[in-house]
Design an enzyme around this catalytic site. Structure first.
Site: not given
Ligand code: GLY
Length: 592
Positions: A414, A432, A434, A478-479
C-alpha cells in the site's frame, strides 16, 4: 473469551510466513535511492527529511512515497492544477516507480475536503469480488482456510480494480487540467526508464520465487532470470502504452475496452490458480461515494473512510477511548502505551466482529463511534494492568448483529498520498494492490491486486456467518485510513499510511503525536512505533520503543520486537503548510 484469544493466536500464527516475506527489506534511510540526482527541490526535500525537518510552504504541498511521483504532483500544482489533478499524476507515476504497492490494477479510498464548500467527501474505489465468487473462495475441499500465499498468487485473489475509475471520477469532479497531460510524465518516464530504487530491488529479491510464477511478471522484474538490482534503468513500454490508451479512452479502456479484456484473460488464464473475474464484473464496476465518518477527538473531528474500510471507525474508537486521558507524557511513557495498546485491542475486537462492506451487512457505524459507547467501553482501561481479555462490545444498532469473528490476514503493502492545493482543497488517499506485488500477475505493464484476500478466509464459525466473508459483488474489508483532521470545520492535518492492519495504529500515533505530544509533522512520522492489534504488542526494533518491552511485559502484555515499516505522509495546515515524510521509506514532501 477463550474463543477470542484462540482466534487471535490463529491469526498471528497464520501471518508469520507472510509477514516474514513482507519485512525482508530493512527500512532505508532518507536519501537512499539515487534520488539526489533529481536535484533542485527534490534534493532540498531529501535534505530536510535527513535532518528531520518538516518542509514548509505557503501555497501548495504534496507528500507521497517516491520522489518521481511527488515531483509529478508538484509540477501539476505549480502550474495551477488542483489537488485532484495532482493526485492523478502522482498515482500513475507511483504505478510505475513503486509498482509493488499500488497502481491501475488495484483500488483506493479518497477523503477530499473542498475549500469552496467546506464539505468532506469520501470516495470508495475499492476492488470488488467477481459475481462468480462464493463465501468459500479461500477454502479447500474440506472447508479449511487455504495457506495465505496459496490464496494470493494467481487469479483467485484478484478483485475488479477500482483505481482507474476512481482517478477518472476525481478528475471529472474536481480536476481543472487536461486529462492526458496528467498521464504524460509517467508515460515518458516509462519509455525512458527509471532507476530501480533500493527498496524495490530488495523487495523483488525477497519475492523472486513468487514473481517467477507468472511469465509476464518474471520477464519484467527478473529479466534474464535475475532480480532487477538497485540503480538498473527499467523501461516499461507496456505501461506507457496503457497510459496512452487511458489518456485517449479514459476509464472505459479498463471497464469495457482492450485493457479490461487483457485483465480478464490474465486472471482466468493464471496457471494453477485461475480466477473468475469476467468482463461483466468490469462493466458493472462503480466508484461509490460514502458518508464520511468523522468521530470527535478533543476539539477536533477526525474524518475518514467508512465501510468497507474499518479505518475511520477503528481510528475513531481508539481516540475515543483515549479521550479522557492525559497523554502528554509522550510515546515512551509505558502508561501512555498501556492505554493506547488496550484501546487498540478494544477497537480491533469490534472491528473483527462488525466491520465489513455495509452494502452487504448492516454495520453499526454510528453506534460504534457514539461517544457514550466509546466512553463506556473505555471504563475497563481504569486499571494499571494490561486487560486480561478483550471481547467485542454491543453498540447501538438497528439490525440484527449476530456475526462470528473474522479471520483474515492483511499484510503491509500500500501507499499514501497527501496533497493540499493553492485553493485550499485537501486530498488524502490511501491506495493499494494489497500484498507487495499483489497477485503477482501482470498485464499491460501493471500488477493486478490480491485484494480479495482481505475477506475472511473462514466464512462461518460454529454455523454463524462472518460479516466480512466473500460474497459476489462485495468489497473486502480494509484497514486503510486516509484521514483529514478538522478543527471548527477547517482542515488542520492530512494523514495516512500503508501497513496492513497496522495502518490504524500508525495513523492514531501520528494524530496523537501532533495533538497530544506537540510534535511537528516530520517528528510525528518518525516516532518509534508501538502497535497493538489483536493482543500482542509490536515494538519497532532498533528504536527507543524497545525500552517499553520490560514495563509492558510487567503490565501483562505479550511483546514482540520487529520491523514496523509505516509510510506516513502528513501535511499540517494552518498559517502555512508543513509536510512530513516517513523516514522508513523513500517518500518526500514538495511545496511552494
Ligand atoms: N489491503 C490493505 C487494506 O485494504 O487494508
Amino acid at each position: 473469551m477463550k474463543h477470542l484469544v484462540l482466534t487471535a493466536a490463529l491469526l498471528l500464527a497464520g501471518t508469520v510466513e507472510a509477514q516474514q516475506a513482507a519485512d525482508t527489506v530493512a527500512p532505508e534511510g532518507a536519501g537512499a535511492g539515487g534520488f539526489e540526482e533529481m536535484g533542485g527541490a527534490v534534493a532540498a526535500a531529501l535534505d530536510a527529511k535527513a535532518a528531520g525537518r518538516p518542509v514548509e510552504a505557503a501555497e501548495w504541498m504534496v507528500a507521497a512515497a517516491n520522489p518521481h511521483a511527488v515531483k509529478a504532483g508538484a509540477d501539476v500544482l505549480a502550474r495551477g492544477g488542483t489537488a485532484a489533478d495532482a493526485l492523478v499524476a502522482v498515482q500513475v507515476m507511483l504505478g510505475l516507480v513503486e509498482p509493488q504497492s499500488s497502481g491501475l490494477g488495484g483500488g483506493a479510498f479518497l477523503v477530499w475536503y473542498e475549500a469552496a464548500t467546506g464539505e468532506v467527501t469520501t470516495l470508495d474505489g475499492r476492488e470488488t469480488a467477481p459475481l462468480a465468487v462464493t463465501p468459500r473462495l479461500f477454502q479447500d475441499a474440506e472447508g479449511e482456510p487455504l495457506k495465505f500465499f496459496d490464496a494470493v498468487v494467481g487469479g483467485r485473489s484478484v478483485g475488479t480494480p477500482g483505481t482507474p475509475a476512481l482517478l477518472a471520477e476525481v478528475h471529472a469532479r474536481w480536476g481543472s487540467q487536461d486529462w492526458a497531460s496528467l498521464l504524460q510524465p509517467a508515460q515518458e518516464l516509462a519509455r525512458a526508464g527509471f532507476a530501480v530504487s533500493p527498496r524495490l530491488a530488495g523487495l523483488v529479491a525477497g519475492d523472486a520465487e513468487r514473481l517467477r510464477s507468472s511469465d509476464a511478471t518474471a520477464a519484467y522484474f527478473l529479466p534474464g532470470g535475475a532480480p532487477v538490482s538497485a540503480g538498473t534503468v527499467l523501461k516499461n513500454p507496456d505501461y506507457a502504452a496503457t497510459l496512452e490508451t487511458f489518456a485517449a479512452q479514459g476509464a472505459a479502456a479498463f471497464y469495457g475496452g482492450s485493457i479490461g479484456r487483457d485483465i480478464v484473460a490474465t486472471v482466468q488464464g493464471a496457471e494453477g490458480n485461475p480466477g473468475v473475474l469476467s468482463e461483466v464484473d468490469l462493466a458493472i464496476y462503480r466508484v461509490k461515494e460514502r458518508p464520511a465518518v468523522c468521530p470527535p477527538y478533543r476539539e477536533y473531528q477526525v474524518c475518514g473512510m467508512g465501510p468497507p474500510s474499518s479505518g475511520a471507525v477503528a481510528v475513531g474508537q481508539i481516540l475515543g477511548a483515549l479521550e479522557g486521558h492525559d497523554l502528554s507524557s509522550g510515546p515512551l511513557d509505558p502508561e501512555v502505551r498501556r492505554l493506547m495498546g488496550d484501546a487498540g485491542r478494544l477497537a480491533f475486537a469490534d472491528r473483527g466482529r462488525y466491520l465489513a462492506d455495509s452494502d452487504f451487512v448492516p454495520v453499526p457505524v454510528s453506534g460504534l463511534i457514539d461517544p457514550a459507547y466509546m466512553a463506556e467501553r473505555a471504563k475497563v482501561l481504569e486499571t494499571d494492568r494490561s486487560l486480561e481479555s478483550v471481547a467485542p462490545g454491543n453498540p447501538t444498532f438497528d439490525h440484527a448483529l449476530n456475526w462470528a469473528d473474522d479471520e483474515s490476514i492483511e499484510l503491509p503493502s500500500t501507499s499514501h498520498i497527501s496533497i493540499v492545493d493553492a485553493a485550499g482543497n485537501v486530498a488524502s488517499m490511501t491506495t493499494t494492490i494489497e500484498n507487495a506485488f499483489g497477485s503477482r500477475l501482470m498485464t499491460n505493464g501493471f500488477l493486478l491486486n490480491n485484494e480479495l484476500t482481505d475477506f475472511s478466509f473462514r466464512s462461518h464459525r460454529d454455523g454463524v456467518p462472518v460479516a466480512n466473508r466473500a460474497e459476489p459483488g462485495k468489497r473486502p474489508r480494509s484497514s486503510m485510513a486516509p484521514t483529514i483532521v478538522l478543527r471548527d470545520g477547517q482542515p488542520v492535518l492530512a494523514v495516512g499510511s500503508p501497513g496492513g492492519s497496522r495502518i490504524i495504529g500508525y495513523v492514531v500515533q501520528a494524530i496523537v503525536g501532533v495533538i497530544d505530544w506537540g510534535l511537528d509533522v516530520q517528528q510525528a512520522t518518525a516516532v518509534a512505533h508501538a502497535v497493538n492489534r489483536f493482543g500482542a504488542y509490536d515494538l519497532e526494533e532498533g528504536t527507543e520503543a524497545v525500552t517499553l518491552e520490560a514495563p509492558l511485559t510487567a503490565m501483562g502484555f505479550e511483546v514482540n520486537t520487529r520491523a514496523l515499516t509505516s509510510g506516513l505522509h502528513l501535511i499540517g495546515i494552518g498559517e502555512g503548510l508543513t509536510g512530513g515524510a516517513d523516514p522508513r521509506r523513500e517518500g518526500i514532501v514538495l511545496g511552494e
